[in-house]
Design a protein around this motif. Structure first.
Motif, PDB file in Angstrom:
ATOM      1  N   PHE A 228       0.838  -1.198   0.000  1.00 23.21           N
ATOM      2  CA  PHE A 228       0.000   0.000   0.000  1.00 23.21           C
ATOM      3  C   PHE A 228       0.877   1.253   0.000  1.00 23.21           C
ATOM      4  O   PHE A 228       2.086   1.197   0.237  1.00 23.21           O
ATOM      5  CB  PHE A 228      -0.930   0.016   1.217  1.00 23.21           C
ATOM      6  CG  PHE A 228      -0.201  -0.116   2.539  1.00 23.21           C
ATOM      7  CD1 PHE A 228       0.454   0.971   3.115  1.00 23.21           C
ATOM      8  CD2 PHE A 228      -0.171  -1.331   3.208  1.00 23.21           C
ATOM      9  CE1 PHE A 228       1.117   0.857   4.317  1.00 23.21           C
ATOM     10  CE2 PHE A 228       0.504  -1.461   4.420  1.00 23.21           C
ATOM     11  CZ  PHE A 228       1.149  -0.358   4.973  1.00 23.21           C
ATOM     12  N   GLY A 229       0.242   2.368  -0.251  1.00 19.39           N
ATOM     13  CA  GLY A 229       0.913   3.661  -0.213  1.00 19.39           C
ATOM     14  C   GLY A 229      -0.101   4.732   0.123  1.00 19.39           C
ATOM     15  O   GLY A 229      -1.215   4.438   0.565  1.00 19.39           O
ATOM     16  N   PHE A 230       0.262   5.987  -0.091  1.00 17.55           N
ATOM     17  CA  PHE A 230      -0.664   7.084   0.165  1.00 17.55           C
ATOM     18  C   PHE A 230      -1.804   7.052  -0.857  1.00 17.55           C
ATOM     19  O   PHE A 230      -1.583   6.779  -2.041  1.00 17.55           O
ATOM     20  CB  PHE A 230       0.062   8.421   0.070  1.00 17.55           C
ATOM     21  CG  PHE A 230       1.142   8.604   1.106  1.00 17.55           C
ATOM     22  CD1 PHE A 230       0.829   8.651   2.456  1.00 17.55           C
ATOM     23  CD2 PHE A 230       2.468   8.740   0.724  1.00 17.55           C
ATOM     24  CE1 PHE A 230       1.821   8.827   3.415  1.00 17.55           C
ATOM     25  CE2 PHE A 230       3.468   8.922   1.676  1.00 17.55           C
ATOM     26  CZ  PHE A 230       3.144   8.960   3.031  1.00 17.55           C
ATOM     27  N   THR A 231      -3.003   7.315  -0.405  1.00 15.52           N
ATOM     28  CA  THR A 231      -4.170   7.402  -1.282  1.00 15.52           C
ATOM     29  C   THR A 231      -5.060   8.542  -0.783  1.00 15.52           C
ATOM     30  O   THR A 231      -4.883   9.029   0.335  1.00 15.52           O
ATOM     31  CB  THR A 231      -5.007   6.103  -1.274  1.00 15.52           C
ATOM     32  OG1 THR A 231      -5.777   6.044  -0.046  1.00 15.52           O
ATOM     33  CG2 THR A 231      -4.134   4.863  -1.380  1.00 15.52           C
ATOM     34  N   PRO A 232      -6.064   8.961  -1.584  1.00 14.81           N
ATOM     35  CA  PRO A 232      -7.030   9.942  -1.090  1.00 14.81           C
ATOM     36  C   PRO A 232      -7.906   9.397   0.037  1.00 14.81           C
ATOM     37  O   PRO A 232      -8.759  10.125   0.551  1.00 14.81           O
ATOM     38  CB  PRO A 232      -7.872  10.264  -2.336  1.00 14.81           C
ATOM     39  CG  PRO A 232      -6.990   9.913  -3.494  1.00 14.81           C
ATOM     40  CD  PRO A 232      -6.222   8.707  -3.030  1.00 14.81           C
ATOM     41  N   GLY A 233      -7.707   8.129   0.410  1.00 11.73           N
ATOM     42  CA  GLY A 233      -8.466   7.561   1.528  1.00 11.73           C
ATOM     43  C   GLY A 233      -8.293   8.358   2.809  1.00 11.73           C
ATOM     44  O   GLY A 233      -9.202   8.426   3.635  1.00 11.73           O
ATOM     45  N   VAL A 234      -7.120   8.935   2.989  1.00 10.02           N
ATOM     46  CA  VAL A 234      -6.911   9.939   4.040  1.00 10.02           C
ATOM     47  C   VAL A 234      -6.205  11.118   3.383  1.00 10.02           C
ATOM     48  O   VAL A 234      -5.125  10.954   2.810  1.00 10.02           O
ATOM     49  CB  VAL A 234      -6.069   9.412   5.216  1.00 10.02           C
ATOM     50  CG1 VAL A 234      -5.881  10.516   6.257  1.00 10.02           C
ATOM     51  CG2 VAL A 234      -6.729   8.196   5.870  1.00 10.02           C
ATOM     52  N   SER A 235      -6.822  12.268   3.428  1.00 10.01           N
ATOM     53  CA  SER A 235      -6.246  13.477   2.836  1.00 10.01           C
ATOM     54  C   SER A 235      -6.042  14.517   3.931  1.00 10.01           C
ATOM     55  O   SER A 235      -6.594  14.396   5.033  1.00 10.01           O
ATOM     56  CB  SER A 235      -7.156  14.030   1.733  1.00 10.01           C
ATOM     57  OG  SER A 235      -8.451  14.318   2.248  1.00 10.01           O
ATOM     58  N   LEU A 236      -5.251  15.526   3.622  1.00  4.14           N
ATOM     59  CA  LEU A 236      -4.947  16.584   4.583  1.00  4.14           C
ATOM     60  C   LEU A 236      -5.559  17.886   4.084  1.00  4.14           C
ATOM     61  O   LEU A 236      -5.187  18.389   3.019  1.00  4.14           O
ATOM     62  CB  LEU A 236      -3.432  16.728   4.752  1.00  4.14           C
ATOM     63  CG  LEU A 236      -2.701  15.457   5.207  1.00  4.14           C
ATOM     64  CD1 LEU A 236      -1.201  15.706   5.291  1.00  4.14           C
ATOM     65  CD2 LEU A 236      -3.242  14.962   6.545  1.00  4.14           C
ATOM     66  N   GLU A 237      -6.504  18.404   4.826  1.00  2.00           N
ATOM     67  CA  GLU A 237      -7.215  19.628   4.446  1.00  2.00           C
ATOM     68  C   GLU A 237      -6.560  20.828   5.112  1.00  2.00           C
ATOM     69  O   GLU A 237      -6.430  20.866   6.342  1.00  2.00           O
ATOM     70  CB  GLU A 237      -8.677  19.519   4.859  1.00  2.00           C
ATOM     71  CG  GLU A 237      -9.490  20.766   4.567  1.00  2.00           C
ATOM     72  CD  GLU A 237     -10.912  20.646   5.079  1.00  2.00           C
ATOM     73  OE1 GLU A 237     -11.385  21.617   5.698  1.00  2.00           O
ATOM     74  OE2 GLU A 237     -11.533  19.575   4.885  1.00  2.00           O
ATOM     75  N   VAL A 238      -6.150  21.798   4.306  1.00  2.00           N
ATOM     76  CA  VAL A 238      -5.536  23.018   4.821  1.00  2.00           C
ATOM     77  C   VAL A 238      -6.545  24.157   4.713  1.00  2.00           C
ATOM     78  O   VAL A 238      -7.052  24.447   3.626  1.00  2.00           O
ATOM     79  CB  VAL A 238      -4.253  23.386   4.039  1.00  2.00           C
ATOM     80  CG1 VAL A 238      -3.585  24.610   4.667  1.00  2.00           C
ATOM     81  CG2 VAL A 238      -3.291  22.209   4.018  1.00  2.00           C
ATOM     82  N   ARG A 239      -6.829  24.793   5.812  1.00  2.00           N
ATOM     83  CA  ARG A 239      -7.753  25.928   5.842  1.00  2.00           C
ATOM     84  C   ARG A 239      -6.968  27.225   5.599  1.00  2.00           C
ATOM     85  O   ARG A 239      -6.081  27.563   6.376  1.00  2.00           O
ATOM     86  CB  ARG A 239      -8.466  25.988   7.194  1.00  2.00           C
ATOM     87  CG  ARG A 239      -9.307  24.736   7.514  1.00  2.00           C
ATOM     88  CD  ARG A 239     -10.563  24.727   6.699  1.00  2.00           C
ATOM     89  NE  ARG A 239     -11.369  23.536   6.912  1.00  2.00           N
ATOM     90  CZ  ARG A 239     -12.414  23.470   7.756  1.00  2.00           C
ATOM     91  NH1 ARG A 239     -12.733  24.527   8.485  1.00  2.00           N
ATOM     92  NH2 ARG A 239     -13.110  22.365   7.868  1.00  2.00           N
ATOM     93  N   CYS A 240      -7.287  27.923   4.533  1.00  2.00           N
ATOM     94  CA  CYS A 240      -6.521  29.103   4.113  1.00  2.00           C
ATOM     95  C   CYS A 240      -7.292  30.390   4.400  1.00  2.00           C
ATOM     96  O   CYS A 240      -8.503  30.461   4.198  1.00  2.00           O
ATOM     97  CB  CYS A 240      -6.196  29.029   2.623  1.00  2.00           C
ATOM     98  SG  CYS A 240      -5.183  27.595   2.179  1.00  2.00           S
ATOM     99  N   ARG A 241      -6.564  31.407   4.810  1.00  2.00           N
ATOM    100  CA  ARG A 241      -7.188  32.677   5.190  1.00  2.00           C
ATOM    101  C   ARG A 241      -7.684  33.465   3.984  1.00  2.00           C
ATOM    102  O   ARG A 241      -8.664  34.206   4.086  1.00  2.00           O
ATOM    103  CB  ARG A 241      -6.195  33.530   5.983  1.00  2.00           C
ATOM    104  CG  ARG A 241      -5.798  32.943   7.328  1.00  2.00           C
ATOM    105  CD  ARG A 241      -4.816  33.863   8.045  1.00  2.00           C
ATOM    106  NE  ARG A 241      -3.583  34.017   7.292  1.00  2.00           N
ATOM    107  CZ  ARG A 241      -2.554  33.179   7.383  1.00  2.00           C
ATOM    108  NH1 ARG A 241      -2.627  32.130   8.169  1.00  2.00           N
ATOM    109  NH2 ARG A 241      -1.461  33.386   6.675  1.00  2.00           N
ATOM    110  N   GLU A 242      -6.979  33.352   2.852  1.00  2.00           N
ATOM    111  CA  GLU A 242      -7.321  34.188   1.701  1.00  2.00           C
ATOM    112  C   GLU A 242      -6.910  33.484   0.415  1.00  2.00           C
ATOM    113  O   GLU A 242      -6.213  32.463   0.443  1.00  2.00           O
ATOM    114  CB  GLU A 242      -6.613  35.540   1.812  1.00  2.00           C
ATOM    115  CG  GLU A 242      -5.109  35.402   1.969  1.00  2.00           C
ATOM    116  CD  GLU A 242      -4.441  36.702   2.348  1.00  2.00           C
ATOM    117  OE1 GLU A 242      -5.165  37.686   2.590  1.00  2.00           O
ATOM    118  OE2 GLU A 242      -3.203  36.732   2.406  1.00  2.00           O
TER     119      GLU A 242
END
Length: 304
Positions: A228-242
């Motif tokens: 296995f490897g990285f998949t969109p099954g767990v993603s990292l959401e970044v909240r951006c100010r602008e």
């Protein structure tokens, strides 16, 4: 805790069920329906019309709990142990009572293990007197550790990135890249393999950590070959100010053009990110916002 990055777990149409499961399995955890699909959706999403879209999971063992978002979608992707969640059962979180911390760990292990699979059995290890790694019934991986209260304090939940396969021995490079992009980010302790150990080369990362603000992550290069490897099954959401922050991160991170959709991207290491405005909930409440979002790759605030 100010949480800049929110892990998202892809669920196969069962996010609400998973939220109820985790709220019972994890200490002091609640799940809340955060958003629903619109009643009118494209034909290819017809089965989800009006159904839960996002379930907000908050692990609140300490003040300002750790958030995980459960995304209600299809069977396209599944989590893998490449991204797991470390749970630090520090006796200090249990009024200094090591027995209470150990008992809480055992209860959580039993709940997550039901219909799950132990990747490392719950046992004593050189780095912890009581530790285990389990993949639960939904495919999400958890590392449970009884920690030493004499060490530097760490949050109860830490997201871990494990590099293997095509990105073997790239943990240090990846984290140097990420911390160069994110505000108030820095690398902490890094312990290297002193010599080649299995698939891990000498000098690669046995264990390391970094933080974004007061949110901590850990990373490692696997010393075992995995399928296995990285998949969109767990993603990292970044909240951006602008919008400028969205533009900057999108330009730096996106490395797979065909993966770009609705604010999602895949970086050079295979990790999936969602680069979104911090007022995403407000934007999505606008009439027709969902349909407009489906037509975007990078999210443009002005276009909502």
């Amino acid at each position: 805790m100010t949480q800049k990055i929110i892990p998202n777990v892809w669920c196969d149409g069962n996010a609400a069920e998973a939220g109820e499961f985790y709220s019972a399995a994890l200490p002091n955890t609640t799940s809340t329906l955060a958003a629903r699909y619109p009643d009118e959706v494209p034909d290819w999403q017809a089965e989800y019309a009006g159904q839960p879209l996002v379930v907000d999971l908050v692990v609140d063992l300490v003040v300002d709990g750790f958030r995980i978002m459960l995304i209600n979608a299809g069977d396209d992707f599944r989590p893998t142990p490449s991204i797991s969640f470390m749970l630090n059962f520090d006796p200090l979180l249990f009024d200094g009572d090591a027995d209470a911390a150990r008992a809480a760990l055992d209860r959580t292990w039993a709940a997550l293990s039901e219909e799950g699979q132990a990747l490392m059995p719950l046992d004593e290890y050189p780095f912890s007197p009581h530790y285990g790694w389990v993949q639960d019934r939904y495919g999400v991986s958890w590392q449970l550790m009884l920690t030493d209260p004499k060490g530097d304090p760490r949050p109860f939940v830490i997201t871990q990135l494990m590099f293997s396969g095509d990105v073997q021995d790239q943990a240090r490079e990846a984290v140097e890249f990420y911390t160069s992009l994110l505000d108030d980010a820095a690398i902490g302790t890094v312990i290297a393999y002193p010599q080649r150990t299995g698939t891990a080369g000498a000098g690669s990362v046995m264990f390391g950590e970094f933080h974004v603000g007061d949110q901590w992550f850990s990373m490692m290069d696997s010393n075992v070959e995995h399928e296995f490897g990285f998949t969109p099954g767990v993603s990292l959401e970044v909240r951006c100010r602008e919008q400028a922050e969205i533009d900057r991160l999108w330009e730096a991170l996106s490395a797979v053009p065909e993966a770009e959709q609705c604010g999602w991207l895949v970086d050079r290491y295979g990790i999936s990110w969602q680069i979104v405005p911090e007022n995403m909930g407000e934007l999505m409440a606008r009439p027709g916002a969902y349909e407009r979002m489906l037509n975007m790759k990078k999210l443009v605030i002005a276009d909502f």
